[in-house]
Design a protein around this motif. Sequence first.
Motif, mmCIF file in Angstrom:
data_model
loop_
_atom_site.group_PDB
_atom_site.id
_atom_site.type_symbol
_atom_site.label_atom_id
_atom_site.label_comp_id
_atom_site.label_asym_id
_atom_site.label_seq_id
_atom_site.Cartn_x
_atom_site.Cartn_y
_atom_site.Cartn_z
ATOM 1 N N LEU A 123 0.807 -1.215 0.000
ATOM 2 C CA LEU A 123 0.000 0.000 0.000
ATOM 3 C C LEU A 123 0.843 1.269 0.000
ATOM 4 O O LEU A 123 0.325 2.359 -0.265
ATOM 5 C CB LEU A 123 -0.956 -0.010 1.198
ATOM 6 C CG LEU A 123 -2.194 -0.883 0.947
ATOM 7 C CD1 LEU A 123 -2.680 -1.540 2.217
ATOM 8 C CD2 LEU A 123 -3.287 -0.058 0.290
ATOM 9 N N PHE A 124 2.112 1.137 0.283
ATOM 10 C CA PHE A 124 2.981 2.305 0.201
ATOM 11 C C PHE A 124 3.413 2.580 -1.240
ATOM 12 O O PHE A 124 4.025 3.603 -1.533
ATOM 13 C CB PHE A 124 4.213 2.118 1.099
ATOM 14 C CG PHE A 124 3.885 2.195 2.560
ATOM 15 C CD1 PHE A 124 3.823 3.420 3.213
ATOM 16 C CD2 PHE A 124 3.609 1.046 3.293
ATOM 17 C CE1 PHE A 124 3.511 3.500 4.567
ATOM 18 C CE2 PHE A 124 3.295 1.115 4.647
ATOM 19 C CZ PHE A 124 3.248 2.346 5.284
ATOM 20 N N ALA A 125 3.068 1.659 -2.146
ATOM 21 C CA ALA A 125 3.432 1.816 -3.551
ATOM 22 C C ALA A 125 2.225 2.043 -4.448
ATOM 23 O O ALA A 125 2.324 2.695 -5.493
ATOM 24 C CB ALA A 125 4.199 0.587 -4.037
ATOM 25 N N ALA A 136 1.190 -5.882 -10.859
ATOM 26 C CA ALA A 136 1.384 -6.934 -9.850
ATOM 27 C C ALA A 136 1.158 -6.378 -8.450
ATOM 28 O O ALA A 136 0.588 -7.052 -7.581
ATOM 29 C CB ALA A 136 2.789 -7.517 -9.974
ATOM 30 N N GLN A 137 1.590 -5.122 -8.206
ATOM 31 C CA GLN A 137 1.376 -4.519 -6.890
ATOM 32 C C GLN A 137 -0.093 -4.203 -6.652
ATOM 33 O O GLN A 137 -0.595 -4.372 -5.534
ATOM 34 C CB GLN A 137 2.223 -3.250 -6.760
ATOM 35 C CG GLN A 137 3.712 -3.527 -6.596
ATOM 36 C CD GLN A 137 4.516 -2.247 -6.505
ATOM 37 O OE1 GLN A 137 4.328 -1.312 -7.295
ATOM 38 N NE2 GLN A 137 5.429 -2.189 -5.556
ATOM 39 N N ASP A 138 -0.812 -3.765 -7.697
ATOM 40 C CA ASP A 138 -2.257 -3.544 -7.573
ATOM 41 C C ASP A 138 -2.944 -4.828 -7.129
ATOM 42 O O ASP A 138 -3.809 -4.829 -6.249
ATOM 43 C CB ASP A 138 -2.857 -3.104 -8.916
ATOM 44 C CG ASP A 138 -2.384 -1.753 -9.386
ATOM 45 O OD1 ASP A 138 -2.013 -0.913 -8.540
ATOM 46 O OD2 ASP A 138 -2.387 -1.529 -10.613
ATOM 47 N N LEU A 139 -2.568 -5.930 -7.763
ATOM 48 C CA LEU A 139 -3.192 -7.214 -7.451
ATOM 49 C C LEU A 139 -2.799 -7.698 -6.060
ATOM 50 O O LEU A 139 -3.593 -8.345 -5.374
ATOM 51 C CB LEU A 139 -2.802 -8.246 -8.512
ATOM 52 C CG LEU A 139 -3.285 -7.938 -9.938
ATOM 53 C CD1 LEU A 139 -2.745 -8.976 -10.913
ATOM 54 C CD2 LEU A 139 -4.809 -7.888 -9.997
ATOM 55 N N GLN A 140 -1.575 -7.373 -5.636
ATOM 56 C CA GLN A 140 -1.154 -7.740 -4.289
ATOM 57 C C GLN A 140 -2.022 -7.040 -3.244
ATOM 58 O O GLN A 140 -2.433 -7.646 -2.250
ATOM 59 C CB GLN A 140 0.314 -7.379 -4.070
ATOM 60 C CG GLN A 140 0.857 -7.788 -2.701
ATOM 61 C CD GLN A 140 2.335 -7.457 -2.538
ATOM 62 O OE1 GLN A 140 3.048 -7.241 -3.516
ATOM 63 N NE2 GLN A 140 2.803 -7.420 -1.301
ATOM 64 N N VAL A 141 -2.297 -5.755 -3.483
ATOM 65 C CA VAL A 141 -3.168 -5.022 -2.573
ATOM 66 C C VAL A 141 -4.570 -5.637 -2.563
ATOM 67 O O VAL A 141 -5.193 -5.792 -1.507
ATOM 68 C CB VAL A 141 -3.234 -3.534 -2.956
ATOM 69 C CG1 VAL A 141 -4.316 -2.813 -2.149
ATOM 70 C CG2 VAL A 141 -1.891 -2.863 -2.719
ATOM 71 N N ALA A 142 -5.077 -5.998 -3.733
ATOM 72 C CA ALA A 142 -6.406 -6.601 -3.820
ATOM 73 C C ALA A 142 -6.457 -7.935 -3.085
ATOM 74 O O ALA A 142 -7.448 -8.240 -2.388
ATOM 75 C CB ALA A 142 -6.808 -6.775 -5.281
ATOM 76 N N ARG A 143 -5.412 -8.747 -3.221
ATOM 77 C CA ARG A 143 -5.378 -10.019 -2.493
ATOM 78 C C ARG A 143 -5.359 -9.767 -0.985
ATOM 79 O O ARG A 143 -6.026 -10.473 -0.220
ATOM 80 C CB ARG A 143 -4.163 -10.847 -2.926
ATOM 81 C CG ARG A 143 -4.358 -11.572 -4.250
ATOM 82 C CD ARG A 143 -3.233 -12.542 -4.545
ATOM 83 N NE ARG A 143 -2.005 -11.862 -4.915
ATOM 84 C CZ ARG A 143 -1.683 -11.544 -6.168
ATOM 85 N NH1 ARG A 143 -2.485 -11.857 -7.162
ATOM 86 N NH2 ARG A 143 -0.546 -10.921 -6.423
ATOM 87 N N PHE A 144 -4.598 -8.765 -0.572
ATOM 88 C CA PHE A 144 -4.568 -8.414 0.849
ATOM 89 C C PHE A 144 -5.957 -7.978 1.318
ATOM 90 O O PHE A 144 -6.392 -8.331 2.419
ATOM 91 C CB PHE A 144 -3.554 -7.301 1.107
ATOM 92 C CG PHE A 144 -3.619 -6.752 2.503
ATOM 93 C CD1 PHE A 144 -3.180 -7.509 3.583
ATOM 94 C CD2 PHE A 144 -4.146 -5.492 2.745
ATOM 95 C CE1 PHE A 144 -3.263 -7.014 4.885
ATOM 96 C CE2 PHE A 144 -4.226 -4.988 4.032
ATOM 97 C CZ PHE A 144 -3.782 -5.751 5.105
ATOM 98 N N GLN A 145 -6.662 -7.238 0.470
ATOM 99 C CA GLN A 145 -8.011 -6.799 0.836
ATOM 100 C C GLN A 145 -8.938 -7.992 1.049
ATOM 101 O O GLN A 145 -9.703 -8.041 2.008
ATOM 102 C CB GLN A 145 -8.576 -5.876 -0.243
ATOM 103 C CG GLN A 145 -9.954 -5.316 0.113
ATOM 104 C CD GLN A 145 -10.332 -4.133 -0.762
ATOM 105 O OE1 GLN A 145 -9.628 -3.780 -1.697
ATOM 106 N NE2 GLN A 145 -11.450 -3.506 -0.457
ATOM 107 N N GLY A 146 -8.872 -8.968 0.151
ATOM 108 C CA GLY A 146 -9.697 -10.156 0.311
ATOM 109 C C GLY A 146 -9.382 -10.902 1.596
ATOM 110 O O GLY A 146 -10.277 -11.351 2.317
ATOM 111 N N LYS A 147 -8.094 -11.032 1.872
ATOM 112 C CA LYS A 147 -7.678 -11.711 3.094
ATOM 113 C C LYS A 147 -8.158 -10.969 4.336
ATOM 114 O O LYS A 147 -8.659 -11.572 5.288
ATOM 115 C CB LYS A 147 -6.151 -11.838 3.115
ATOM 116 C CG LYS A 147 -5.587 -12.582 4.314
ATOM 117 C CD LYS A 147 -4.073 -12.723 4.209
ATOM 118 C CE LYS A 147 -3.514 -13.474 5.415
ATOM 119 N NZ LYS A 147 -2.040 -13.648 5.333
ATOM 120 N N ARG A 148 -8.024 -9.647 4.306
ATOM 121 C CA ARG A 148 -8.416 -8.826 5.459
ATOM 122 C C ARG A 148 -9.924 -8.894 5.704
ATOM 123 O O ARG A 148 -10.375 -9.033 6.846
ATOM 124 C CB ARG A 148 -7.976 -7.385 5.223
ATOM 125 C CG ARG A 148 -8.265 -6.418 6.379
ATOM 126 C CD ARG A 148 -7.645 -5.068 6.061
ATOM 127 N NE ARG A 148 -7.968 -4.028 7.011
ATOM 128 C CZ ARG A 148 -7.296 -3.796 8.132
ATOM 129 N NH1 ARG A 148 -6.254 -4.550 8.442
ATOM 130 N NH2 ARG A 148 -7.647 -2.810 8.933
#
Length: 208
Positions: free
Chosen positions: A157-159, A179-191
């Motif tokens: 999220l800092f990127a 790839a970073q956008d998708l990483q944030v989205a995966r984190f959102q799903g997990k959260r």
Amino acid sequence: MAGVNVLIAFYSRNGSTEALAGAVAEGAGAEGAEVRLRRAREIVSESAMSKAPGWIENAKRMNQAYEPPTEADAEWADGLVFGTPTRFGNISSELKAYVDSLGGLWFQGKLVGKAGSAFTSTSTMHGGNESTIVTMYNFMAHLGLIIVPLGYADPALFATGTPYGASSVSGQNSTPPTAQDLQVARFQGKRVAHVARALKVAGETRTK
């Protein structure tokens, strides 16, 4: 570990929001959630759709891949995640039509206490990604959802993304999320899955 259900209700025209939705689903699934991925349907005619290149073709492809979201899906879910491309800094009419169909559940209070979160994609930098997500907080509050933002709880999220929810910028050529956008989205799903489970367990404990 208590079972948890997550609904991801999204609208996507060119595939950017669809890609984010898929990553949110991956994250929720990794947290042990059962996921329903649903695409809201068009509310305009094919004649109107034909004025935007690729709209009809993309809609047909996605409508074959995803069922439309229903009232039953929202009632089933312990966590609801809404995704939309931004429309002048606001939610798309297609997703809003689905939200407006939840009035019966709202009246019965059946969504109160569930987790809620949102994500978006824009065509231009600073094209309304934050305002679109925050606008969705309004209807989530009316539905009684416990709003789950991201903060800066993941280094990605800092990127990219926002503390309110995942986002991407597609530009004029429908560039896919990074790839970073998708990483944030995966984190959102997990959260969301994590918070939804905690809320569900707390609710079950109170009723015992």
